[in-house]
Design a protein around this motif. Structure first.
Motif, PDB file in Angstrom:
ATOM      1  N   ALA A 185       7.581  -6.989   2.549  1.00 42.33           N
ATOM      2  CA  ALA A 185       7.187  -7.827   1.625  1.00 42.33           C
ATOM      3  C   ALA A 185       5.826  -7.695   1.122  1.00 42.33           C
ATOM      4  O   ALA A 185       4.943  -7.589   0.041  1.00 42.33           O
ATOM      5  CB  ALA A 185       8.158  -9.348   1.786  1.00 42.33           C
ATOM      6  N   GLU A 186       5.162  -7.812   2.672  1.00 37.84           N
ATOM      7  CA  GLU A 186       3.699  -8.338   2.211  1.00 37.84           C
ATOM      8  C   GLU A 186       3.173  -6.772   1.712  1.00 37.84           C
ATOM      9  O   GLU A 186       1.753  -6.784   1.051  1.00 37.84           O
ATOM     10  CB  GLU A 186       2.991  -8.234   3.117  1.00 37.84           C
ATOM     11  CG  GLU A 186       1.293  -8.735   3.803  1.00 37.84           C
ATOM     12  CD  GLU A 186       1.045  -8.662   5.159  1.00 37.84           C
ATOM     13  OE1 GLU A 186       0.237  -9.486   4.832  1.00 37.84           O
ATOM     14  OE2 GLU A 186       1.413  -8.557   5.870  1.00 37.84           O
ATOM     15  N   GLN A 232       9.345  -6.165  -7.442  1.00 37.10           N
ATOM     16  CA  GLN A 232      10.786  -6.415  -6.814  1.00 37.10           C
ATOM     17  C   GLN A 232      10.370  -6.868  -5.256  1.00 37.10           C
ATOM     18  O   GLN A 232      11.683  -7.395  -5.145  1.00 37.10           O
ATOM     19  CB  GLN A 232      10.332  -4.581  -5.945  1.00 37.10           C
ATOM     20  CG  GLN A 232      10.052  -3.291  -6.449  1.00 37.10           C
ATOM     21  CD  GLN A 232       9.466  -2.729  -5.616  1.00 37.10           C
ATOM     22  OE1 GLN A 232      10.207  -2.039  -4.398  1.00 37.10           O
ATOM     23  NE2 GLN A 232       9.105  -1.285  -6.210  1.00 37.10           N
ATOM     24  N   VAL A 233      10.012  -8.227  -5.445  1.00 33.92           N
ATOM     25  CA  VAL A 233       9.477  -9.171  -4.444  1.00 33.92           C
ATOM     26  C   VAL A 233      10.489 -10.220  -5.305  1.00 33.92           C
ATOM     27  O   VAL A 233      11.447 -10.876  -4.528  1.00 33.92           O
ATOM     28  CB  VAL A 233       8.217  -9.255  -4.221  1.00 33.92           C
ATOM     29  CG1 VAL A 233       8.161 -11.387  -2.962  1.00 33.92           C
ATOM     30  CG2 VAL A 233       7.352  -8.339  -3.054  1.00 33.92           C
ATOM     31  N   LEU A 264      12.765  -2.898   1.075  1.00 32.34           N
ATOM     32  CA  LEU A 264      12.993  -4.879   1.940  1.00 32.34           C
ATOM     33  C   LEU A 264      14.763  -5.162   1.761  1.00 32.34           C
ATOM     34  O   LEU A 264      15.553  -4.158   1.334  1.00 32.34           O
ATOM     35  CB  LEU A 264      13.163  -5.215  -0.058  1.00 32.34           C
ATOM     36  CG  LEU A 264      11.494  -5.499   0.239  1.00 32.34           C
ATOM     37  CD1 LEU A 264      11.842  -5.458  -2.178  1.00 32.34           C
ATOM     38  CD2 LEU A 264      10.412  -6.533   0.055  1.00 32.34           C
ATOM     39  N   GLU A 265      14.691  -6.228   2.673  1.00 36.82           N
ATOM     40  CA  GLU A 265      16.301  -6.659   2.952  1.00 36.82           C
ATOM     41  C   GLU A 265      16.917  -7.077   1.656  1.00 36.82           C
ATOM     42  O   GLU A 265      16.646  -8.253   0.642  1.00 36.82           O
ATOM     43  CB  GLU A 265      16.163  -7.915   3.519  1.00 36.82           C
ATOM     44  CG  GLU A 265      16.123  -7.124   5.152  1.00 36.82           C
ATOM     45  CD  GLU A 265      17.224  -6.238   5.581  1.00 36.82           C
ATOM     46  OE1 GLU A 265      18.742  -6.126   5.097  1.00 36.82           O
ATOM     47  OE2 GLU A 265      17.151  -5.873   6.962  1.00 36.82           O
ATOM     48  N   LEU A 280       1.935 -16.593  -0.597  1.00 33.08           N
ATOM     49  CA  LEU A 280       1.840 -17.789  -0.746  1.00 33.08           C
ATOM     50  C   LEU A 280       3.554 -18.422  -0.645  1.00 33.08           C
ATOM     51  O   LEU A 280       4.589 -18.588  -0.124  1.00 33.08           O
ATOM     52  CB  LEU A 280       1.420 -19.228  -1.586  1.00 33.08           C
ATOM     53  CG  LEU A 280       1.541 -20.569  -0.860  1.00 33.08           C
ATOM     54  CD1 LEU A 280       1.290 -20.717   0.579  1.00 33.08           C
ATOM     55  CD2 LEU A 280       0.904 -21.440  -1.439  1.00 33.08           C
ATOM     56  N   HIS A 281       4.659 -18.173  -1.396  1.00 32.21           N
ATOM     57  CA  HIS A 281       5.886 -18.455  -1.345  1.00 32.21           C
ATOM     58  C   HIS A 281       6.854 -16.962  -0.618  1.00 32.21           C
ATOM     59  O   HIS A 281       7.769 -18.077  -0.111  1.00 32.21           O
ATOM     60  CB  HIS A 281       6.077 -18.497  -2.988  1.00 32.21           C
ATOM     61  CG  HIS A 281       5.884 -19.358  -3.921  1.00 32.21           C
ATOM     62  ND1 HIS A 281       5.989 -19.389  -5.318  1.00 32.21           N
ATOM     63  CD2 HIS A 281       5.286 -20.596  -3.680  1.00 32.21           C
ATOM     64  CE1 HIS A 281       5.902 -20.704  -5.639  1.00 32.21           C
ATOM     65  NE2 HIS A 281       5.140 -21.135  -5.069  1.00 32.21           N
ATOM     66  N   GLU A 282       6.274 -16.149  -0.059  1.00 32.05           N
ATOM     67  CA  GLU A 282       7.335 -15.484   0.504  1.00 32.05           C
ATOM     68  C   GLU A 282       6.640 -15.419   1.909  1.00 32.05           C
ATOM     69  O   GLU A 282       7.964 -15.162   2.673  1.00 32.05           O
ATOM     70  CB  GLU A 282       6.669 -13.913  -0.077  1.00 32.05           C
ATOM     71  CG  GLU A 282       7.190 -12.999   0.630  1.00 32.05           C
ATOM     72  CD  GLU A 282       9.159 -12.612   0.424  1.00 32.05           C
ATOM     73  OE1 GLU A 282       9.793 -12.289   1.233  1.00 32.05           O
ATOM     74  OE2 GLU A 282       9.543 -13.203  -0.564  1.00 32.05           O
ATOM     75  N   PHE A 283       5.806 -16.092   2.341  1.00 31.64           N
ATOM     76  CA  PHE A 283       5.028 -16.292   3.761  1.00 31.64           C
ATOM     77  C   PHE A 283       4.731 -17.494   3.603  1.00 31.64           C
ATOM     78  O   PHE A 283       3.569 -17.623   4.356  1.00 31.64           O
ATOM     79  CB  PHE A 283       3.556 -14.931   3.936  1.00 31.64           C
ATOM     80  CG  PHE A 283       4.354 -13.684   3.174  1.00 31.64           C
ATOM     81  CD1 PHE A 283       5.410 -12.866   3.975  1.00 31.64           C
ATOM     82  CD2 PHE A 283       3.635 -13.065   2.449  1.00 31.64           C
ATOM     83  CE1 PHE A 283       5.124 -11.535   3.488  1.00 31.64           C
ATOM     84  CE2 PHE A 283       3.858 -12.131   1.986  1.00 31.64           C
ATOM     85  CZ  PHE A 283       4.933 -11.150   2.843  1.00 31.64           C
ATOM     86  N   PRO A 284       5.526 -18.321   3.626  1.00 31.19           N
ATOM     87  CA  PRO A 284       5.112 -20.089   3.701  1.00 31.19           C
ATOM     88  C   PRO A 284       4.502 -20.838   5.303  1.00 31.19           C
ATOM     89  O   PRO A 284       3.718 -21.351   5.574  1.00 31.19           O
ATOM     90  CB  PRO A 284       5.792 -20.884   3.090  1.00 31.19           C
ATOM     91  CG  PRO A 284       7.212 -19.929   3.352  1.00 31.19           C
ATOM     92  CD  PRO A 284       6.642 -18.785   2.532  1.00 31.19           C
TER      93      PRO A 284
END
Length: 537
Positions: free
Chosen positions: A406-407, A431-432, A266-267, A457-461
């Motif tokens: 992240a996915e 972690q996400v 993760l960045e 949904l919030h991480e990959f809108p």
């Protein structure tokens, strides 16, 4: 049969239009034409055939769609109502808003998908049939690597086919004549098993390098194969295949192979800033980030291969903006909102969620180079915005991620949550959340699964994941209180579907059969062995 023509011509095109690769960018360039009998003779032929895999098929979804039309990547989100086409010139978008689910309205985009997926499969089949025979010009390690790339892209295309259409003809050899061209549909279960066979071989072997995507020159890596296989198991676990606990467990195990492999991270894992140096801006602009496991490459500046998503990042009202000197700010004349998240999505983020802050995933204001601040009529998509490209009226340079670490973490989280390993699920989910500035999630059971779906949904809108989540869960997100950071995921059959028509909600507006595309009418007319999906007759 038109498909078979496409399959043959798709690979012939890769013989005519070769591709050369370098450490930084894979570019399509025309080479001298060769007949099929002259091809697959040299190292250069093999390289050309393998490089062609990166252009047709699934990667082409990012190119499909021009002018005022949404890209093929956007179709599912538009049908869902969670995203909509503000411009309104797309027949598909207008039909989806009006709930006009007819073969007439949907067959053309269905054909576009069908064609591209089988083109990718054709190219992979030619690689897999010919490269192993080239022992006089290729060493065994190179052969193994090329075969692994072929298997990855064949599995990638079939995964999209089976998600989009259900039962489909399975072709695993190149067509060089019209013999046997009329294929019946294989069951989705058979197709999934072929996909898993291809991917298991390369995800657990050593033919693919254990490197990050960018460290491997943007070619297929072991983590890419593992991530795709994790996605496959996650999708098969739910509807309509109902693989259940066994597949959820396998999805988590495969995701953990990526986690343990050490090539992806993760960045700003301990917490992102919320400025232009944030993790989300690094993901957007970087061509070295180890969070990106696979991306569609663009390089307008050096190779004239431009990212067309920049056109969709901001509305046409921006073309009227003037700077302090009275000059037009942007010269781009194809600005349009063909993929705009509904207000329910914007309002579902918690205030402290960095991803919802200005110029992370979205933006509402822009300050031009003379210092004048402009306000957008519609919230723009910052993830796609490329200032230089819009000012100079050309394609963008930023890559589009299709697989991110992240996915992987969220696949592992969901796999564990659905098989009773709550502690592991929370560990990966949090972690996400931590990176996004959120507190640790402590929910268990069904509430934990809901939290994971919301996080996806919030991480990959704008990375086109939600339609697949709706398909496999038969659940649809509804508001759970403005700015609460939560969503309710309810049965699709009775859900409040957004934008049916635009800015209106309609209960149960998406019948279950719409979750699969119709088999293109042209295909059925040319191939009497094909049958139509239920609901589209």
């Amino acid at each position: 049969m038109k498909t078979i023509k496409y399959i043959i011509y798709g690979m012939m095109a890769s013989a005519t239009f070769g591709l050369t690769s370098c450490d930084e960018f894979l570019e399509e360039k025309p080479l001298d034409q060769k007949s099929s009998s002259q091809f697959w003779q040299s190292k250069e032929d093999a390289q050309t055939g393998v490089d062609a895999l990166y252009f047709g098929g699934v990667p082409y979804l990012n190119q499909n769609g021009g002018g005022w039309q949404p890209k093929a990547t956007m179709y599912g989100g538009i049908i869902s109502g969670l995203f909509y086409d503000d411009h309104g010139d797309s027949q598909l978008a207008e039909a989806a808003k009006a709930c006009t689910y007819t073969l007439e309205k949907f067959s053309s985009p269905a054909m576009s998908l069908w064609h591209e997926f089988y083109k990718g499969i054709s190219r992979a089949n030619f690689v897999l049939a010919n490269v192993p025979k080239m022992t006089d010009v290729l060493d065994q390690a190179t052969i193994d690597n090329y075969v692994a790339e072929g298997k990855f892209f064949r599995a990638y295309a079939y995964f999209y086919l089976v998600k989009e259409f259900g039962d489909v003809p399975y072709v695993d050899e190149p067509y060089t004549s019209t013999d046997g061209m009329f294929k019946e549909r294989n069951s989705a279960a058979e197709v999934y098993q072929h996909i898993i066979d291809d991917l298991t071989d390369i995800a657990t072997g050593t033919a693919l390098p254990n490197k990050s995507f960018y460290d491997n020159g943007c070619r297929v890596t072991r983590a890419m194969a593992q991530t795709l296989l994790a996605q496959v198991y996650l999708q098969r676990a739910g509807f309509p295949m109902n693989g259940g606990a066994e597949d959820y467990k396998k999805a988590a195990q495969m995701a953990e192979m990526v986690i343990d492999g050490g090539t992806a991270v993760l960045e700003q894992a301990n917490g992102s800033s919320d400025d232009l140096n944030s993790a989300y801006n690094v993901i957007k602009t970087s061509k070295t980030s180890k969070e990106i496991i696979f991306a569609k490459e663009y390089d307008y500046s050096n190779n004239n291969i431009g990212n067309g998503y920049v056109n969709l990042s901001i509305g046409s009202d921006a073309t009227t903006w003037k700077d302090a000197n009275g000059n037009q700010v942007f010269s781009m004349n194809v600005l349009h909102k063909a993929y705009h998240p509904c207000d329910m999505i914007f309002k579902s983020y918690a205030p402290e969620d960095i991803r919802s802050h200005e110029k992370q995933f979205f933006f509402n204001t822009y300050t031009d180079k003379t210092g004048v601040e402009h306000t957008l009529n519609y919230t723009g998509i910052w993830s796609w915005f490329d200032e230089d490209a819009i000012i100079k009226n050309h394609g963008g340079d930023y890559n589009i991620p299709t697989m991110r670490y992240a996915e992987v973490l969220l696949i592992a989280a969901e796999g564990h949550a659905r098989t009773g390993n709550t502690a592991k699920a929370q560990e990966y989910l949090n972690q996400v959340r931590k990176r996004a500035g959120l507190t640790a999630e402590t929910a268990t059971g069904d509430e934990l699964v809901t939290a994971i779906l919301t996080e996806r949904l919030h991480e990959f809108p704008v990375e086109f994941k939600v339609w697949d989540d709706i398909r496999r869960t038969r659940l649809y997100p509804e508001a759970a209180g403005d700015y609460s950071g939560k969503l309710n995921w309810v049965a699709l059959s009775g859900a409040k579907i957004q934008n049916k028509p635009v800015d209106n909600v309609k209960i149960g507006a998406i019948p279950e059969w719409v979750l699969l595309w119709p088999i293109p009418q042209d295909e059925i007319q040319h191939n009497p062995a094909l049958t139509q999906n239920p609901g589209w007759e």
